[in-house]
Scaffold this active site. Sequence first.
Site, PDB file in Angstrom:
ATOM      1  N   HIS A 189      -6.127 -29.275 -41.490  1.00 10.01           N
ATOM      2  CA  HIS A 189      -6.926 -28.703 -42.577  1.00 10.01           C
ATOM      3  C   HIS A 189      -7.701 -29.768 -43.347  1.00 10.01           C
ATOM      4  O   HIS A 189      -8.873 -29.576 -43.684  1.00 10.01           O
ATOM      5  CB  HIS A 189      -6.053 -27.899 -43.538  1.00 10.01           C
ATOM      6  CG  HIS A 189      -5.467 -26.657 -42.954  1.00 10.01           C
ATOM      7  ND1 HIS A 189      -6.106 -25.877 -42.023  1.00 10.01           N
ATOM      8  CD2 HIS A 189      -4.290 -26.040 -43.195  1.00 10.01           C
ATOM      9  CE1 HIS A 189      -5.359 -24.839 -41.708  1.00 10.01           C
ATOM     10  NE2 HIS A 189      -4.237 -24.923 -42.407  1.00 10.01           N
ATOM     11  N   CYS A 190      -7.058 -30.880 -43.634  1.00  7.37           N
ATOM     12  CA  CYS A 190      -7.721 -31.939 -44.401  1.00  7.37           C
ATOM     13  C   CYS A 190      -8.877 -32.537 -43.612  1.00  7.37           C
ATOM     14  O   CYS A 190      -9.949 -32.806 -44.163  1.00  7.37           O
ATOM     15  CB  CYS A 190      -6.722 -33.028 -44.793  1.00  7.37           C
ATOM     16  SG  CYS A 190      -5.404 -32.410 -45.870  1.00  7.37           S
ATOM     17  N   THR A 191      -8.676 -32.720 -42.331  1.00  5.13           N
ATOM     18  CA  THR A 191      -9.740 -33.245 -41.481  1.00  5.13           C
ATOM     19  C   THR A 191     -10.916 -32.273 -41.436  1.00  5.13           C
ATOM     20  O   THR A 191     -12.078 -32.692 -41.500  1.00  5.13           O
ATOM     21  CB  THR A 191      -9.200 -33.537 -40.066  1.00  5.13           C
ATOM     22  OG1 THR A 191      -8.182 -34.546 -40.172  1.00  5.13           O
ATOM     23  CG2 THR A 191     -10.288 -34.024 -39.135  1.00  5.13           C
TER      24      THR A 191
END
Length: 147
Positions: free
Chosen positions: A37-39
């Site tokens: 998700h962060c990527t």
Amino acid sequence: MPGALVRDQHGEALRLSELWSQGPALLVLVPAAFSTHCTAELGALAHDVDRFDDAGVQLAALSCDPVPALRAWAEERRYPFPLLSDFWPHGAVSRALGAFDEELGTSRRLSLLVQDGRVRWSLRSPVDRPRSPAVHEEVLDVLRGPG
């Protein structure tokens, strides 16, 4: 919190207030480097970086990961904005912003538009759901003002 000292992915010390000293800044807190998700979230911001640059908005991401992890992530993904480490004292900035997950030891998802030292816009999101790319573009509307 504005005077808080963090390190970027190159290990350079930076006071958070330096981010918005030249204009508005969007600070995006993420839980973990290299996570799916962060990527995706930072990838969307990197894809739209020109829109933020054209509006004079400094982008930066912050996580509780150590500098070497952020350096590797930035190099692998070629993020065109600073990745800031809130590793030590662990989570101090995230805590000050009310965005530290004590159970996980990570930052929670929080986005802040800071202008003239004041928060003009913010968004909190659940740790298990990425922010939509469109929500960060709301920042540009906030800066344009009404009308």
